[in-house]
Design a protein around this motif. Sequence first.
Motif, PDB file in Angstrom:
ATOM      1  N   SER A 164       4.843   9.102   6.214  1.00 53.64           N
ATOM      2  CA  SER A 164       4.258   8.096   5.532  1.00 53.64           C
ATOM      3  C   SER A 164       4.103   6.806   6.251  1.00 53.64           C
ATOM      4  N   ALA A 165       5.226   6.382   6.945  1.00 55.01           N
ATOM      5  CA  ALA A 165       5.079   4.988   7.772  1.00 55.01           C
ATOM      6  C   ALA A 165       4.123   5.342   8.951  1.00 55.01           C
ATOM      7  N   HIS A 166       3.917   6.566   9.543  1.00 57.77           N
ATOM      8  CA  HIS A 166       3.062   6.608  10.684  1.00 57.77           C
ATOM      9  C   HIS A 166       1.741   6.375  10.063  1.00 57.77           C
ATOM     10  N   LEU A 167       1.431   6.904   9.050  1.00 57.67           N
ATOM     11  CA  LEU A 167       0.152   6.639   8.216  1.00 57.67           C
ATOM     12  C   LEU A 167      -0.247   5.402   7.885  1.00 57.67           C
ATOM     13  N   GLU A 168       0.935   4.751   7.436  1.00 57.06           N
ATOM     14  CA  GLU A 168       0.580   3.473   7.104  1.00 57.06           C
ATOM     15  C   GLU A 168       0.375   2.480   8.506  1.00 57.06           C
ATOM     16  N   LEU A 169       1.032   2.714   9.603  1.00 55.86           N
ATOM     17  CA  LEU A 169       0.900   2.114  10.634  1.00 55.86           C
ATOM     18  C   LEU A 169      -0.386   2.158  11.567  1.00 55.86           C
ATOM     19  N   ARG A 170      -1.040   3.395  11.106  1.00 62.80           N
ATOM     20  CA  ARG A 170      -2.362   3.542  11.593  1.00 62.80           C
ATOM     21  C   ARG A 170      -3.482   3.361  10.413  1.00 62.80           C
ATOM     22  N   HIS A 171      -3.265   2.686   9.275  1.00 64.30           N
ATOM     23  CA  HIS A 171      -3.930   2.105   8.371  1.00 64.30           C
ATOM     24  C   HIS A 171      -4.756   3.230   7.812  1.00 64.30           C
ATOM     25  N   LEU A 172      -4.111   4.394   7.475  1.00 68.84           N
ATOM     26  CA  LEU A 172      -4.647   5.616   6.822  1.00 68.84           C
ATOM     27  C   LEU A 172      -4.063   5.613   5.619  1.00 68.84           C
ATOM     28  N   ASN A 173      -4.888   5.702   4.636  1.00 67.20           N
ATOM     29  CA  ASN A 173      -4.623   5.784   2.952  1.00 67.20           C
ATOM     30  C   ASN A 173      -3.870   6.834   2.680  1.00 67.20           C
ATOM     31  N   SER A 174      -4.358   7.925   3.398  1.00 67.69           N
ATOM     32  CA  SER A 174      -3.806   9.384   2.922  1.00 67.69           C
ATOM     33  C   SER A 174      -3.362  10.526   4.015  1.00 67.69           C
ATOM     34  N   LEU A 175      -2.629  11.375   3.873  1.00 66.93           N
ATOM     35  CA  LEU A 175      -2.415  12.496   4.884  1.00 66.93           C
ATOM     36  C   LEU A 175      -3.995  13.183   5.088  1.00 66.93           C
ATOM     37  N   MET A 206       0.708  -1.243   0.015  1.00 70.41           N
ATOM     38  CA  MET A 206       0.243  -0.286   0.127  1.00 70.41           C
ATOM     39  C   MET A 206       0.904   1.278   0.008  1.00 70.41           C
ATOM     40  N   THR A 207       0.600   2.230  -0.761  1.00 67.82           N
ATOM     41  CA  THR A 207       1.229   3.331  -0.914  1.00 67.82           C
ATOM     42  C   THR A 207       0.350   4.534  -0.350  1.00 67.82           C
ATOM     43  N   VAL A 208       0.926   5.194   0.748  1.00 67.88           N
ATOM     44  CA  VAL A 208      -0.003   6.341   1.179  1.00 67.88           C
ATOM     45  C   VAL A 208      -0.130   7.591   0.536  1.00 67.88           C
ATOM     46  N   ASP A 209      -1.075   8.176   0.319  1.00 70.64           N
ATOM     47  CA  ASP A 209      -1.141   9.144  -0.667  1.00 70.64           C
ATOM     48  C   ASP A 209      -0.730  10.457   0.379  1.00 70.64           C
ATOM     49  N   MET A 210       0.278  10.926   0.085  1.00 71.94           N
ATOM     50  CA  MET A 210       1.095  12.056   0.822  1.00 71.94           C
ATOM     51  C   MET A 210       0.746  13.479   0.299  1.00 71.94           C
ATOM     52  N   SER A 211       0.091  13.395  -0.737  1.00 73.95           N
ATOM     53  CA  SER A 211      -0.096  14.677  -1.355  1.00 73.95           C
ATOM     54  C   SER A 211      -1.016  15.745  -0.471  1.00 73.95           C
ATOM     55  N   VAL A 212      -1.000  16.930  -0.981  1.00 72.48           N
ATOM     56  CA  VAL A 212      -1.714  17.982   0.011  1.00 72.48           C
ATOM     57  C   VAL A 212      -2.102  19.129  -1.045  1.00 72.48           C
ATOM     58  N   ALA A 213      -3.111  19.793  -1.033  1.00 66.60           N
ATOM     59  CA  ALA A 213      -3.607  20.987  -1.619  1.00 66.60           C
ATOM     60  C   ALA A 213      -3.536  22.160  -0.747  1.00 66.60           C
ATOM     61  N   VAL A 214      -2.509  22.978  -0.997  1.00 72.59           N
ATOM     62  CA  VAL A 214      -2.745  24.122  -0.270  1.00 72.59           C
ATOM     63  C   VAL A 214      -3.200  25.360  -0.748  1.00 72.59           C
ATOM     64  N   ALA A 215      -4.363  25.732  -0.612  1.00 76.91           N
ATOM     65  CA  ALA A 215      -5.124  26.757  -1.383  1.00 76.91           C
ATOM     66  C   ALA A 215      -4.941  26.873  -2.907  1.00 76.91           C
ATOM     67  N   GLY A 216      -5.255  25.450  -3.176  1.00 76.35           N
ATOM     68  CA  GLY A 216      -5.060  25.187  -4.820  1.00 76.35           C
ATOM     69  C   GLY A 216      -3.850  24.798  -5.356  1.00 76.35           C
ATOM     70  N   MET A 217      -2.793  24.879  -4.573  1.00 77.93           N
ATOM     71  CA  MET A 217      -1.413  24.689  -4.978  1.00 77.93           C
ATOM     72  C   MET A 217      -1.253  23.041  -4.675  1.00 77.93           C
ATOM     73  N   LYS A 218      -1.182  22.186  -5.573  1.00 75.26           N
ATOM     74  CA  LYS A 218      -1.113  20.638  -5.171  1.00 75.26           C
ATOM     75  C   LYS A 218       0.346  20.571  -4.999  1.00 75.26           C
ATOM     76  N   LEU A 219       0.694  19.959  -3.717  1.00 71.66           N
ATOM     77  CA  LEU A 219       2.042  19.672  -3.337  1.00 71.66           C
ATOM     78  C   LEU A 219       2.255  17.983  -3.235  1.00 71.66           C
ATOM     79  N   ARG A 220       3.210  17.507  -3.564  1.00 77.20           N
ATOM     80  CA  ARG A 220       3.212  15.842  -3.534  1.00 77.20           C
ATOM     81  C   ARG A 220       3.916  15.514  -2.361  1.00 77.20           C
ATOM     82  N   SER A 221       4.192  16.421  -1.197  1.00 82.03           N
ATOM     83  CA  SER A 221       4.485  16.205   0.002  1.00 82.03           C
ATOM     84  C   SER A 221       4.164  17.168   0.981  1.00 82.03           C
ATOM     85  N   PRO A 222       3.836  17.110   2.342  1.00 81.86           N
ATOM     86  CA  PRO A 222       3.516  18.136   3.238  1.00 81.86           C
ATOM     87  C   PRO A 222       4.808  18.707   3.583  1.00 81.86           C
ATOM     88  N   VAL A 223       6.021  18.297   3.308  1.00 82.35           N
ATOM     89  CA  VAL A 223       7.165  18.754   3.721  1.00 82.35           C
ATOM     90  C   VAL A 223       8.060  19.611   2.632  1.00 82.35           C
TER      91      VAL A 223
END
Lengths: 251, 304
Positions: free
Chosen positions: B283-294, B1-18
């Motif tokens: 990403s590892a934290h989200l996966e551990l908690r069975h969350l599919n995305s940020l 499973m790959t966690v979706d780490m993307s985030v949209a900040v006011a319309g700007m799509k970022l592949r990572s929240p970092v």
Amino acid sequence: MFLLNARITAMREVARGMAVISIAAPEIAAIVRAGQFVNLGWAGVFLRRPFSVYRADGERIEVVLKAVGRGTSQLLAMGPGDVISCLGPLGHGFDLEAGSRTAVLISGGLGVAPMPLAAKEASALGMRVTWVHGARSIDELCSESAGDEVIWATDDGSRGIAGTAISAAPDGDVVLACGPNRMLAAVADRWPEALVAVETYMGCGTGVCLGCAVPLTRGGYDRACKEGPVYRAADIDWAALPSHLSYAVTV
Amino acid sequence: MTVDMSVAVAGMKLRSPVLAASGAFGYGTEVPLLDRRALGGMVSKGIFLRPRTGSPPPRIVETPSGMLNAIGLQGPGVDALIRDYAPQWASWDFPVLVNINGESVSEYGDLVGRLDGVPGVAGFEINISCPNVEQGGLYFGNDPRAAAAVTEAVRRRTTLPVWVKLTPMVTDIGVIARAVEGAGADALCAVNTFVGMSIDLNAYKPRLSFRTGGLSGPAIRPLAIHLAHQAARAVRIPVIGIGGVTNAEDALEFLVAGCSAVQVGTATFINPRAIAEIHDGISAHLELRHLNSLAELPRYLPRD
């Protein structure tokens, strides 16, 4: 540039309170040039600490240090087997070019740090190397040297010539110097073309933080970690460069 | 499973929240050991219209779990930025926002006017919070009217994302946050460094030549999380958390406290791999908690 978790392989005392630490860092040892440095990190310090590479033998690099504050005291308390984080090689070293016949290396105190590597590179280019090796007293004088001729100088006359390394130094086709910034300012007066390795506080060591500003005679600043730490002596605005780095309370 | 780490900040799509914080990566062209896949974006070193030489040394000093800096916004000015750096950014696979500085409201507007539409410039982070300049900077950040005036001046000159970087040196960050939101900001960045001082007991004077500096690093993290949380509660626009993020747990604290993303600065000086490690740790934290995305990460953001 490499970021390594590197093992300390040996440590030896070379003067009172001054030690050389050997670190297994083959990637860095293979390419490091005289005057370049490594930025070392270990548990207990926040920022990394920069150290000129003292020697490199293909597998290991060496750095020389003295306890000047809490961080260096921690590093001196480590020993063979301990692992430290090693980032390097960093900076722009001594650009030595073939064609010069004589090289004069001038060190004050911990300014020995880049000299063994510089002596090796100068010798490899066919230069006759004279190392003028100064400190306040024989106790503080690093016992190791390199080159074809070594001139010892102590402020109190306890070994070699009584006086500063600068006053004891002959002229040469190339002059390299490292030591306290106020000593380097005096080098700049006598040999404006000398190549000097300066000391500054440093943040990242890789050119991004702009913390290690070196004031230039042409105006503005550049970075000791990137364009330096080796400069043509006349290029530095010595009056604007802190003459002494205050690491800890001294008496 | 790959966690979706993307985030949209006011319309700007970022592949990572970092993201790389302003000052952490310079102009992005000399970053050691950069691992692009983990990087959501970069904020450039702060820029003024004209070149600035910066402050005399010493510019930095280590403090407990942190550092003080007074670089003084050394930089080449906007012409050199457009000529030397923006063309490189245009080919990168992550957005670069330019950190904007001015000595007057009109200077902020003029600078953004110069940069709007330049290929490679994805947006702006308005710095109304630099503690290390004599003119402007912090002055605009601790007065809600001045903060709004700068934001409006910039907003009029661009349709690109406008993020406003707030200072922690205020009585109530919510007041400034709301003023900036009302003036048209797309997002807030909270917070810039705290003003601090360190004394050299050999010379009996400040260690920094500028006397004071901006405190960063883990020393400010709990303070910064609180301020970012307060800002997030005060507004509807996204908040990007900044302040002492060193590892994934630190970043997750900001995210749970109501931030959409985080910026990492000082930690990258010590660990050039910090951003990649933080990304992978989240990403590892989200996966551990069975969350599919940020986006599924629980947030603690009660509304007042």
